[in-house]
Design a protein around this motif. Structure first.
Motif, PDB file in Angstrom:
ATOM      1  N   ALA A 250      50.552  44.258  34.924  1.00 45.52           N
ATOM      2  CA  ALA A 250      50.980  45.320  33.622  1.00 45.52           C
ATOM      3  C   ALA A 250      50.508  46.707  34.151  1.00 45.52           C
ATOM      4  CB  ALA A 250      50.117  44.829  32.674  1.00 45.52           C
ATOM      5  N   ILE A 251      49.300  46.799  34.688  1.00 51.86           N
ATOM      6  CA  ILE A 251      48.996  48.136  35.029  1.00 51.86           C
ATOM      7  C   ILE A 251      49.720  48.576  36.229  1.00 51.86           C
ATOM      8  CG2 ILE A 251      46.909  49.405  36.321  1.00 51.86           C
ATOM      9  CD1 ILE A 251      45.248  47.259  34.451  1.00 51.86           C
ATOM     10  N   ARG A 252      49.987  47.956  37.307  1.00 52.75           N
ATOM     11  CA  ARG A 252      51.024  48.516  38.386  1.00 52.75           C
ATOM     12  C   ARG A 252      52.315  48.887  37.815  1.00 52.75           C
ATOM     13  NH1 ARG A 252      48.937  45.267  43.673  1.00 52.75           N
ATOM     14  NH2 ARG A 252      51.124  45.853  44.315  1.00 52.75           N
ATOM     15  N   LEU A 253      52.920  48.073  36.899  1.00 50.31           N
ATOM     16  CA  LEU A 253      54.196  48.654  36.338  1.00 50.31           C
ATOM     17  C   LEU A 253      53.989  49.978  35.723  1.00 50.31           C
ATOM     18  CD1 LEU A 253      55.144  44.983  34.670  1.00 50.31           C
ATOM     19  CD2 LEU A 253      56.234  46.205  36.761  1.00 50.31           C
ATOM     20  N   ASN A 254      52.940  50.371  35.428  1.00 52.84           N
ATOM     21  CA  ASN A 254      52.808  51.694  34.732  1.00 52.84           C
ATOM     22  C   ASN A 254      52.379  52.806  35.912  1.00 52.84           C
ATOM     23  OD1 ASN A 254      53.362  51.896  32.047  1.00 52.84           O
ATOM     24  ND2 ASN A 254      51.558  50.527  31.661  1.00 52.84           N
ATOM     25  N   GLY A 255      52.485  52.149  36.959  1.00 51.79           N
ATOM     26  CA  GLY A 255      52.476  53.051  38.136  1.00 51.79           C
ATOM     27  C   GLY A 255      50.995  53.687  38.454  1.00 51.79           C
ATOM     28  N   ILE A 256      49.987  52.674  38.000  1.00 49.27           N
ATOM     29  CA  ILE A 256      48.559  52.911  38.255  1.00 49.27           C
ATOM     30  C   ILE A 256      47.950  52.053  39.079  1.00 49.27           C
ATOM     31  CG2 ILE A 256      46.392  52.756  37.090  1.00 49.27           C
ATOM     32  CD1 ILE A 256      47.832  53.688  34.511  1.00 49.27           C
ATOM     33  N   ASP A 257      47.094  52.422  40.286  1.00 51.76           N
ATOM     34  CA  ASP A 257      46.590  51.614  41.191  1.00 51.76           C
ATOM     35  C   ASP A 257      45.716  50.477  40.793  1.00 51.76           C
ATOM     36  OD1 ASP A 257      44.486  53.481  40.928  1.00 51.76           O
ATOM     37  OD2 ASP A 257      43.783  52.479  42.794  1.00 51.76           O
ATOM     38  N   SER A 258      46.103  49.203  41.059  1.00 52.45           N
ATOM     39  CA  SER A 258      45.425  48.116  40.713  1.00 52.45           C
ATOM     40  C   SER A 258      45.616  46.942  41.506  1.00 52.45           C
ATOM     41  CB  SER A 258      46.076  47.714  39.345  1.00 52.45           C
ATOM     42  OG  SER A 258      45.417  46.777  38.875  1.00 52.45           O
ATOM     43  N   GLU A 259      44.261  46.192  42.012  1.00 49.44           N
ATOM     44  CA  GLU A 259      44.470  45.104  43.010  1.00 49.44           C
ATOM     45  C   GLU A 259      43.991  43.907  42.688  1.00 49.44           C
ATOM     46  OE1 GLU A 259      43.091  46.602  46.946  1.00 49.44           O
ATOM     47  OE2 GLU A 259      43.546  48.684  46.087  1.00 49.44           O
ATOM     48  N   TYR A 260      44.013  42.796  42.873  1.00 47.62           N
ATOM     49  CA  TYR A 260      43.490  41.681  42.677  1.00 47.62           C
ATOM     50  C   TYR A 260      42.776  41.252  43.822  1.00 47.62           C
ATOM     51  CZ  TYR A 260      41.952  37.421  40.606  1.00 47.62           C
ATOM     52  OH  TYR A 260      41.122  36.496  40.069  1.00 47.62           O
ATOM     53  N   LEU A 261      41.404  40.894  43.852  1.00 46.72           N
ATOM     54  CA  LEU A 261      40.500  40.521  44.773  1.00 46.72           C
ATOM     55  C   LEU A 261      39.938  39.009  44.409  1.00 46.72           C
ATOM     56  CD1 LEU A 261      38.101  43.524  45.298  1.00 46.72           C
ATOM     57  CD2 LEU A 261      40.279  43.091  46.356  1.00 46.72           C
TER      58      LEU A 261
ATOM     59  N   ILE B 288      28.345  35.233  45.145  1.00 44.64           N
ATOM     60  CA  ILE B 288      29.467  34.608  44.806  1.00 44.64           C
ATOM     61  C   ILE B 288      29.325  32.988  45.070  1.00 44.64           C
ATOM     62  CG2 ILE B 288      31.112  36.566  45.091  1.00 44.64           C
ATOM     63  CD1 ILE B 288      31.726  34.689  47.884  1.00 44.64           C
ATOM     64  N   SER B 289      28.164  32.551  44.650  1.00 47.34           N
ATOM     65  CA  SER B 289      28.109  31.024  44.942  1.00 47.34           C
ATOM     66  C   SER B 289      28.477  30.311  43.810  1.00 47.34           C
ATOM     67  CB  SER B 289      26.712  30.727  45.222  1.00 47.34           C
ATOM     68  OG  SER B 289      25.882  31.063  44.268  1.00 47.34           O
ATOM     69  N   PRO B 290      29.323  29.132  43.923  1.00 49.54           N
ATOM     70  CA  PRO B 290      30.090  28.734  42.702  1.00 49.54           C
ATOM     71  C   PRO B 290      28.965  27.935  41.647  1.00 49.54           C
ATOM     72  CG  PRO B 290      30.562  27.567  44.743  1.00 49.54           C
ATOM     73  CD  PRO B 290      29.704  28.743  44.966  1.00 49.54           C
ATOM     74  N   SER B 291      27.760  27.821  42.436  1.00 45.53           N
ATOM     75  CA  SER B 291      26.570  27.214  41.313  1.00 45.53           C
ATOM     76  C   SER B 291      26.043  28.012  40.302  1.00 45.53           C
ATOM     77  CB  SER B 291      25.528  26.723  42.323  1.00 45.53           C
ATOM     78  OG  SER B 291      24.861  27.644  43.032  1.00 45.53           O
ATOM     79  N   ILE B 292      26.166  29.510  40.453  1.00 45.47           N
ATOM     80  CA  ILE B 292      25.630  30.107  39.148  1.00 45.47           C
ATOM     81  C   ILE B 292      26.147  29.940  38.061  1.00 45.47           C
ATOM     82  CG2 ILE B 292      24.730  32.022  41.146  1.00 45.47           C
ATOM     83  CD1 ILE B 292      26.990  33.949  40.040  1.00 45.47           C
ATOM     84  N   ARG B 293      25.501  30.630  36.960  1.00 44.08           N
ATOM     85  CA  ARG B 293      25.963  30.198  35.672  1.00 44.08           C
ATOM     86  C   ARG B 293      27.384  30.471  35.306  1.00 44.08           C
ATOM     87  NH1 ARG B 293      27.977  28.681  31.688  1.00 44.08           N
ATOM     88  NH2 ARG B 293      27.136  28.340  29.834  1.00 44.08           N
ATOM     89  N   TYR B 294      27.559  31.658  35.832  1.00 38.94           N
ATOM     90  CA  TYR B 294      28.919  32.294  35.369  1.00 38.94           C
ATOM     91  C   TYR B 294      29.497  32.783  36.774  1.00 38.94           C
ATOM     92  CZ  TYR B 294      27.386  32.139  30.644  1.00 38.94           C
ATOM     93  OH  TYR B 294      27.082  31.856  29.473  1.00 38.94           O
ATOM     94  N   PRO B 295      30.136  31.773  37.794  1.00 38.40           N
ATOM     95  CA  PRO B 295      30.386  32.056  38.854  1.00 38.40           C
ATOM     96  C   PRO B 295      31.467  33.350  39.163  1.00 38.40           C
ATOM     97  CG  PRO B 295      31.264  30.039  38.328  1.00 38.40           C
ATOM     98  CD  PRO B 295      30.432  30.419  37.167  1.00 38.40           C
ATOM     99  N   VAL B 296      31.449  34.197  39.989  1.00 38.89           N
ATOM    100  CA  VAL B 296      32.421  35.066  40.391  1.00 38.89           C
ATOM    101  C   VAL B 296      33.689  34.403  40.788  1.00 38.89           C
ATOM    102  CG1 VAL B 296      32.807  37.311  41.566  1.00 38.89           C
ATOM    103  CG2 VAL B 296      30.653  36.757  40.741  1.00 38.89           C
ATOM    104  N   MET B 297      34.650  34.375  40.037  1.00 41.97           N
ATOM    105  CA  MET B 297      36.033  33.845  40.601  1.00 41.97           C
ATOM    106  C   MET B 297      37.103  34.741  40.864  1.00 41.97           C
ATOM    107  SD  MET B 297      35.882  30.658  37.616  1.00 41.97           S
ATOM    108  CE  MET B 297      37.374  30.117  38.501  1.00 41.97           C
ATOM    109  N   GLY B 298      36.885  35.994  40.854  1.00 43.99           N
ATOM    110  CA  GLY B 298      38.005  37.099  41.204  1.00 43.99           C
ATOM    111  C   GLY B 298      37.363  38.344  40.534  1.00 43.99           C
ATOM    112  N   ALA B 299      38.456  39.409  40.746  1.00 44.22           N
ATOM    113  CA  ALA B 299      38.143  40.797  40.427  1.00 44.22           C
ATOM    114  C   ALA B 299      39.346  41.601  40.396  1.00 44.22           C
ATOM    115  CB  ALA B 299      36.862  41.425  41.170  1.00 44.22           C
ATOM    116  N   SER B 300      39.454  42.394  39.482  1.00 42.65           N
ATOM    117  CA  SER B 300      40.431  43.413  39.676  1.00 42.65           C
ATOM    118  C   SER B 300      39.812  44.580  40.031  1.00 42.65           C
ATOM    119  CB  SER B 300      41.223  43.711  38.247  1.00 42.65           C
ATOM    120  OG  SER B 300      40.208  44.610  37.189  1.00 42.65           O
ATOM    121  N   LEU B 301      40.569  45.543  40.911  1.00 38.88           N
ATOM    122  CA  LEU B 301      40.224  46.822  41.317  1.00 38.88           C
ATOM    123  C   LEU B 301      40.938  47.860  41.275  1.00 38.88           C
ATOM    124  CD1 LEU B 301      38.059  48.113  43.615  1.00 38.88           C
ATOM    125  CD2 LEU B 301      39.577  47.334  45.507  1.00 38.88           C
ATOM    126  N   GLN B 302      40.333  48.780  40.776  1.00 34.53           N
ATOM    127  CA  GLN B 302      41.003  50.599  40.881  1.00 34.53           C
ATOM    128  C   GLN B 302      40.176  51.035  41.580  1.00 34.53           C
ATOM    129  OE1 GLN B 302      41.481  52.583  37.317  1.00 34.53           O
ATOM    130  NE2 GLN B 302      43.144  53.635  38.093  1.00 34.53           N
TER     131      GLN B 302
END
Ligand SMILES: Cc1cc2nc3c(=O)[nH]c(=O)nc-3n(C[C@H](O)[C@H](O)[C@H](O)COP(=O)(O)OP(=O)(O)OC[C@H]3O[C@@H](n4cnc5c(N)ncnc54)[C@H](O)[C@@H]3O)c2cc1C
Ligand SMILES: [Zn+2]
Lengths: 423, 93
Positions: free
Chosen positions: A144-155, A169-183
């Motif tokens: 949606a953000i890219r459609l508005n012409g604003i830089d945005s990526e998924y990692l 980023i280990s999957p065993s932590i309580r709230y594992p890191v599964m991805g991120a958006s990046l501006q």
């Protein structure tokens, strides 16, 4: 007694060299400290970034220079000097994208425009996903953000790890890191410098900046504003703008206006300084933390708001504990750092997590508030749009959706979840 | 961290409670008759005062009952708690 004031000179390599010769003892004052006049063409209440930016753009874009900024404490002593300085424009809704990216674009040229180094550092802002819902929501938002012409990526987690080797980023932590958006255009700026830069540039255009002066009443006659009552006397003006963040409701009440705003303490803190270890901004909504490293080397950590409204400018300790737990989960390496200082600011939250930049039922009275936990990033855009609104007595297309009547029409700009994390 | 005197259980730590926002906002008697502006006032507009404030709390991790509290939002000083349906205590009106 009026001080003898020197005109503000342009900062340059030459002025730096010249002042080095006199051991930096003879720098001119960055702005004057005039006595309040009896009458101005417009008054801005609140000398935070938004109020000072409004004054600057009123003078620069609309030629209104017989104006005053009235601040009860010192410039930038409110939320402007208390925030974690994160700047980004990756908001979901079109209305938000428009105004936050306008602000970011102004930020990108601000040091030159103001002749003041605001230390903008576009080091990239990551918003983490910790569960499947987060992942889907973030991906949707990136598009949606890219459609508005604003830089945005998924990692992916691997890409995150490549950028930030110290993150777990280990999957065993309580709230594992599964991805991120990046501006990548997101980052941080020096908050004091934003206030001081706008103050100096506004002053140079003739704006009176009056500190240590509290507004105690808003004068009206026949449904029109006529001025303000202050601790330094009555000051008249046909236009008055309220830009007082946490105290927006208090000022509005002086004019008999009820707002959909609630004020909460929001806390931040810094650790002892360490060598460069984190070169981007990391935010997480799910576990609630946001962290970056300042130029001095301190980690700048932001917490959440308290569970109840308050004007005390300090928050509860258990809120800090929760946020530090989140930081230590994501960055185990930070667990032995000591916290040097922590503080609170009073944030003015709206039910839809979007600001009010609006005319009011009182003619000549305008409100720019409700920025809540995330208005630093908007400072130049907010001032720019509000100046337009005050000068022309009508909103610019950028802030028309942010009128007070949206709470009656129902056209809310619901950014609570959409903005990922509140800041 | 506040120490909140639950009218049923006595003083307990703030983390046992949830805040319920401004108290004494009456649900409209005849919702169909309300204008948009009246709805806005009921749903969104809040007093948000700096000073004396009446608010609802629920003792979520205790007796799980709702009650009212009078607090000074400028200092966080608790003036008193009172049960739903009761009038605020003296000095908190
Ligand atoms: C801990 C914390 C972290 C934050 N992190 C971020 C972040 O990372 N990114 C982001 O974008 N935003 C963040 N924010 C939000 C951001 O700080 C604010 O939205 C923004 O700075 C508001 O600017 P302002 O100029 O409107 O308010 P302020 O800087 O608070 O200015 C308002 C001024 O009005 C003055 N005032 C009040 N009453 C009166 C009166 N009666 N008379 C005269 N003057 C008066 C006050 O003294 C104050 O100086 C954070 C806020 C806090 C507290
Ligand atoms: Zn109880």
């Amino acid at each position: 007694m009026a001080e003898v004031e020197k005109p503000v000179k342009k900062y340059s390599l030459f002025s730096l060299a010249r002042n080095a010769l006199s051991f930096h003892q003879n720098w001119e004052k960055a702005w004057r400290s005039p006595e309040p006049k009896k009458h101005y063409n417009a008054i801005i209440i609140g000398g935070g970034g938004h109020g000072l930016a409004t004054a600057y753009y009123l003078a620069k874009e609309h030629g209104l220079t017989n104006i005053a900024v009235i601040e009860k404490g010192w410039l930038g002593g409110g939320n402007t000097g208390r925030n974690t300085t994160i700047i980004r424009s990756n908001y979901l809704w079109d209305e938000s994208a428009a105004i936050y990216d306008k602000a970011l674009q102004l930020y990108e040229g601000l040091s030159q425009d103001l002749n003041y180094n605001i230390m903008l550092s576009q080091r990239g802002v990551l918003n983490l996903a910790h569960n499947l819902h987060d992942v889907r929501e973030l991906k949707r938002r990136v598009h949606a953000i890219r459609l508005n012409g604003i830089d945005s990526e998924y990692l992916s987690p691997a890409q995150i790890k490549e950028m930030i080797p110290i993150i777990d980023i280990s999957p065993s932590i309580r709230y594992p890191v599964m991805g991120a958006s990046l501006q990548r255009r997101g980052g941080v700026a020096r908050h004091d410098a934003v206030a001081w830069g706008f103050a100096r540039a506004a002053d140079a255009r003739g704006v009176d900046i009056i500190q240590q002066c509290e507004v105690t009443g808003i004068l009206r006659e026949g449904g029109r504003v006529t001025g303000v009552e202050t601790t330094r006397g009555t000051i008249h003006a046909p236009k008055v703008g309220i830009v007082t963040a946490g105290h927006t409701s208090v000022l509005a009440a002086m004019a008999g206006i009820r707002l959909p705003i609630t004020s909460y303490p929001l806390q931040a803190m810094v650790t002892e300084p360490v060598k460069p270890i984190l070169n981007s901004v990391v935010m997480s909504n799910a576990v609630h933390c946001y962290v970056s490293q300042s130029d001095k080397g301190e980690l700048v950590l932001g917490a959440g708001i308290d569970g109840y409204n308050s004007y005390t400018q300090r928050g509860s300790l258990h809120i800090v504990e929760e946020q530090l737990a989140a930081v230590c989960m994501l960055f185990p390496i930070f667990s032995r750092l000591r916290i040097m200082r922590k503080w609170g600011g009073i944030v003015d939250t709206c039910p839809d997590a979007s600001p009010i930049i609006s005319k009011t039922p009182v003619e000549g009275l305008y409100i720019n508030g409700g920025w809540g936990t995330g208005g630093f990033k908007a400072t130049p855009g907010s001032g720019w749009a509000f100046a337009h609104t005050m000068a022309r007595d009508e909103p610019h297309a950028l802030n028309a959706p942010y009128a007070l009547d949206r709470f009656t029409s129902g056209a809310l700009i619901a950014e609570h979840g959409a903005a990922a994390v509140a800041h | 961290m506040l120490l909140i005197p639950c009218p049923y259980c006595g003083e307990r730590e703030e983390t046992e409670f949830h805040h319920g926002g401004e108290a004494h906002i009456e649900r409209p008697q005849d919702p169909d008759a309300l204008s948009d502006a009246e709805w806005a006032n009921y749903i969104f507009m809040r007093t948000n005062p700096k000073g004396l404030f009446h608010e609802r709390w629920v003792h979520a991790a205790g007796c799980r009952r709702w009650f009212n509290m009078a607090r000074n939002t400028a200092t966080n000083a608790i003036i008193g708690t009172y049960k739903i349906g009761e009038k605020p205590p003296k000095g908190a009106r």
